[in-house]
Design a protein around this motif. Structure first.
Motif, PDB file in Angstrom:
ATOM      1  N   GLY A  22       0.503  -1.072   0.378  1.00 49.19           N
ATOM      2  CA  GLY A  22       0.110  -0.281  -0.124  1.00 49.19           C
ATOM      3  C   GLY A  22       0.902   0.612   0.214  1.00 49.19           C
ATOM      4  N   LEU A  23       1.401   1.117   0.673  1.00 47.73           N
ATOM      5  CA  LEU A  23       2.783   2.479   1.172  1.00 47.73           C
ATOM      6  C   LEU A  23       3.695   2.762  -0.810  1.00 47.73           C
ATOM      7  N   ALA A  28       4.245   5.784  -5.773  1.00 49.24           N
ATOM      8  CA  ALA A  28       3.856   5.363  -6.918  1.00 49.24           C
ATOM      9  C   ALA A  28       2.962   6.409  -7.503  1.00 49.24           C
ATOM     10  N   TRP A  29       1.868   6.483  -7.027  1.00 50.08           N
ATOM     11  CA  TRP A  29       0.473   7.574  -7.514  1.00 50.08           C
ATOM     12  C   TRP A  29       1.522   9.046  -7.569  1.00 50.08           C
ATOM     13  N   ARG A  30       1.777   9.153  -5.968  1.00 50.28           N
ATOM     14  CA  ARG A  30       2.039  10.695  -6.298  1.00 50.28           C
ATOM     15  C   ARG A  30       3.135  11.662  -6.638  1.00 50.28           C
ATOM     16  N   VAL A  37      10.685   6.851  -6.215  1.00 52.83           N
ATOM     17  CA  VAL A  37       9.881   6.377  -5.971  1.00 52.83           C
ATOM     18  C   VAL A  37      10.072   4.775  -4.763  1.00 52.83           C
ATOM     19  N   ASP A  38      11.784   3.942  -4.804  1.00 56.81           N
ATOM     20  CA  ASP A  38      11.886   3.479  -4.453  1.00 56.81           C
ATOM     21  C   ASP A  38      13.235   3.431  -3.286  1.00 56.81           C
ATOM     22  N   GLN A  42      11.320   3.050   0.548  1.00 57.12           N
ATOM     23  CA  GLN A  42      12.443   3.230   2.044  1.00 57.12           C
ATOM     24  C   GLN A  42      13.222   3.697   2.777  1.00 57.12           C
ATOM     25  N   ASP A  43      12.882   5.312   2.392  1.00 60.78           N
ATOM     26  CA  ASP A  43      13.379   6.203   3.089  1.00 60.78           C
ATOM     27  C   ASP A  43      12.237   6.736   4.792  1.00 60.78           C
ATOM     28  N   SER A  44      10.848   6.047   3.870  1.00 58.12           N
ATOM     29  CA  SER A  44      10.224   6.303   5.389  1.00 58.12           C
ATOM     30  C   SER A  44      10.580   4.868   6.206  1.00 58.12           C
TER      31      SER A  44
END
Length: 183
Positions: A22-23, A28-30, A37-38, A42-44
């Motif tokens: 989901g994350l 990816a949508w934003r 994206v990756d 990963q940072d999140s």
């Protein structure tokens, strides 16, 4: 998350299992650039790990995690603003971010079904591209991430009524666009 906060490192595995897809989909949508994206995802997870001792369950865990990702994306957008004008909506390979994700997610299907899916994906991508950023964000969080109005409000740091308005305007624009296509 409370178990993870309190030192149960195995709880992280369950959080990751439940929320990584989901994350990734949300980011990816934003993200206007596929190569971000990756990094953002990963940072999140890293930021979540570092902030685990300060976690307070003020909202759903998913809301908390998506806020971290959204803030990281906003940081990148602020840092890279001059690059975005030319690259908005496409990755480093020149392909649209949405198309890349849609191609990767497709199962093996007949050529006819693949064409139909591609046409639907293109229509959806074009319709969403025509929405203002705030409306698109609210719509993606609701329709593709299954978030409630309250959770969306927490992620985007806006009142629930503002989120409702963004969704209402987004749906109106999408309906108007589909009606004009039918004519």
């Amino acid at each position: 998350m409370l178990r993870y906060r309190d030192g149960d490192l195995l709880a992280f595995e369950e959080l990751y299992r439940r929320h990584h897809a989901g994350l990734y989909r949300f980011v990816a949508w934003r993200s206007p650039r596929a190569d971000w994206v990756d990094e953002i995802v990963q940072d999140s997870w890293i930021k979540l790990h570092h902030a685990r001792s300060r976690y307070q369950p003020d909202a759903a865990f998913r809301t908390y995690l998506f806020q971290i990702a959204r803030n990281r994306l906003l940081d990148l957008l602020r840092q890279q603003q001059p690059l975005l004008a030319a690259e908005l909506g496409s990755g480093t390979d020149g392909r649209d971010v949405f198309d890349s994700l849609a191609d990767a997610a497709q199962d093996v299907v007949s050529p006819e079904a693949a064409l139909e899916q591609k046409q639907q994906s293109d229509s959806l991508r074009l319709a969403l591209a025509g929405l203002p950023s705030e409306q698109k964000e609210a719509l993606v969080l609701q329709q593709f991430c299954g978030m409630s109005l309250e959770d969306i409000a927490a992620v985007v740091a806006a009142p629930v009524e503002t989120v409702k308005s963004r969704l209402r305007y987004a749906m109106r624009k999408l309906r108007e666009g589909s009606l004009s296509e039918q004519r």
